[in-house]
Design a protein around this motif. Sequence first.
Motif, short mmCIF file in Angstrom:
data_model
loop_
_atom_site.label_atom_id
_atom_site.label_comp_id
_atom_site.label_asym_id
_atom_site.label_seq_id
_atom_site.Cartn_x
_atom_site.Cartn_y
_atom_site.Cartn_z
N ALA A 38 -13.17 33.36 101.79
CA ALA A 38 -13.17 31.66 101.63
C ALA A 38 -13.28 31.36 100.24
O ALA A 38 -12.19 30.66 100.01
CB ALA A 38 -14.69 31.30 102.18
N ALA A 39 -13.89 31.91 99.29
CA ALA A 39 -13.87 31.63 98.05
C ALA A 39 -12.45 31.79 97.48
O ALA A 39 -11.83 30.94 96.55
CB ALA A 39 -14.82 32.30 97.00
N LEU A 40 -11.53 33.07 97.66
CA LEU A 40 -10.33 33.17 97.08
C LEU A 40 -9.46 32.10 97.74
O LEU A 40 -8.37 31.66 97.01
CB LEU A 40 -9.87 34.56 97.55
N ALA A 41 -9.45 31.96 98.98
CA ALA A 41 -8.49 30.85 99.73
C ALA A 41 -8.86 29.55 99.01
O ALA A 41 -7.83 28.74 98.64
CB ALA A 41 -8.89 30.79 101.06
N SER A 42 -9.84 29.10 98.65
CA SER A 42 -10.35 28.00 98.02
C SER A 42 -9.49 27.89 96.59
O SER A 42 -9.11 26.94 96.17
CB SER A 42 -11.63 27.74 97.89
N VAL A 70 -7.06 29.65 95.40
CA VAL A 70 -5.63 29.65 95.77
C VAL A 70 -5.36 28.27 95.84
O VAL A 70 -4.15 27.53 95.35
CB VAL A 70 -5.00 30.43 96.87
N ARG A 71 -6.13 27.19 96.91
CA ARG A 71 -5.73 26.03 97.16
C ARG A 71 -5.84 25.18 95.86
O ARG A 71 -5.07 24.28 95.61
CB ARG A 71 -6.64 25.47 98.36
N GLN A 72 -6.99 25.49 95.37
CA GLN A 72 -7.34 24.61 94.09
C GLN A 72 -6.41 24.75 93.14
O GLN A 72 -5.88 23.56 92.26
CB GLN A 72 -8.67 24.95 93.44
N VAL A 73 -5.79 25.93 92.61
CA VAL A 73 -5.03 26.12 91.49
C VAL A 73 -3.32 25.69 91.97
O VAL A 73 -2.60 25.09 91.18
CB VAL A 73 -4.95 27.67 91.30
N SER A 74 -3.01 25.75 93.16
CA SER A 74 -1.94 25.21 93.75
C SER A 74 -1.96 23.68 93.53
O SER A 74 -0.93 23.26 93.09
CB SER A 74 -1.66 25.85 95.09
N GLN A 75 -3.07 23.16 93.86
CA GLN A 75 -2.89 21.71 93.82
C GLN A 75 -2.90 21.27 92.21
O GLN A 75 -1.87 20.44 91.86
CB GLN A 75 -4.07 21.04 94.37
N GLU A 76 -3.51 21.96 91.25
CA GLU A 76 -3.64 21.64 89.97
C GLU A 76 -1.86 21.75 89.42
O GLU A 76 -1.72 20.78 88.59
CB GLU A 76 -4.44 22.96 89.22
N TYR A 77 -1.33 23.02 89.96
CA TYR A 77 0.14 22.87 89.37
C TYR A 77 1.22 22.43 90.19
O TYR A 77 2.42 22.39 89.93
CB TYR A 77 0.43 24.52 89.27
N GLY A 78 0.73 21.54 91.10
CA GLY A 78 1.63 20.72 92.20
C GLY A 78 2.55 21.73 93.10
O GLY A 78 3.65 21.61 93.20
N LEU A 79 2.06 23.01 93.52
CA LEU A 79 2.61 24.01 94.35
C LEU A 79 2.05 23.57 95.77
O LEU A 79 1.26 23.89 96.24
CB LEU A 79 2.11 25.17 93.98
#
Length: 161
Positions: free
Chosen positions: A13-17, A19-28
């Motif tokens: 759960a922490a890793l999925a979160s 990946v989602r947070q960093v993806s949003q940060e970089y616009g992925l």
Amino acid sequence: MYFLRPIQTQDDAALASIVRQVSQEYGLASESGFAVADPILDNLSDVYQAPMCQYWVVTDAQGHIFGGGGIAPLQGAPHILEIQKMYFLADIRGQGLAKKILQGAFDFAKNHGVKSIYLETTACLTEAVGLYQNLGFEYLDAPLGNTGHSAACEIWMLKQL
């Protein structure tokens, strides 16, 4: 101080979160085919239990998770291993942890008799691209294997061990 250890089920759960947070940060965006859209994202520990797979998690002394990265056979070219799902929270970037994971991945591949490591990324991840270049990854003209990233990842790199 941060530590690397193999992924465990309770990390999913922490890793999925992350990946989602960093993806949003970089616009992925997920609709563009980036890792944030992978159906396995919520069960990474299951994926990296398979043969020829390893995922390292970055934790602090209290066990809080700050990111991680993995390596697994490249779909469609199993004689090559692929760097996968390498994401870190901003708090720990620039501290050499990605380099440690990559060096662990190189050792893992060598220990398994693999001679090539592949990755796909995108130009907006400039720090990562620079690190890959510094560690000996070379640009390719076309993607290898079948990662499912479509055109989202326009940079393809390979390192010979």
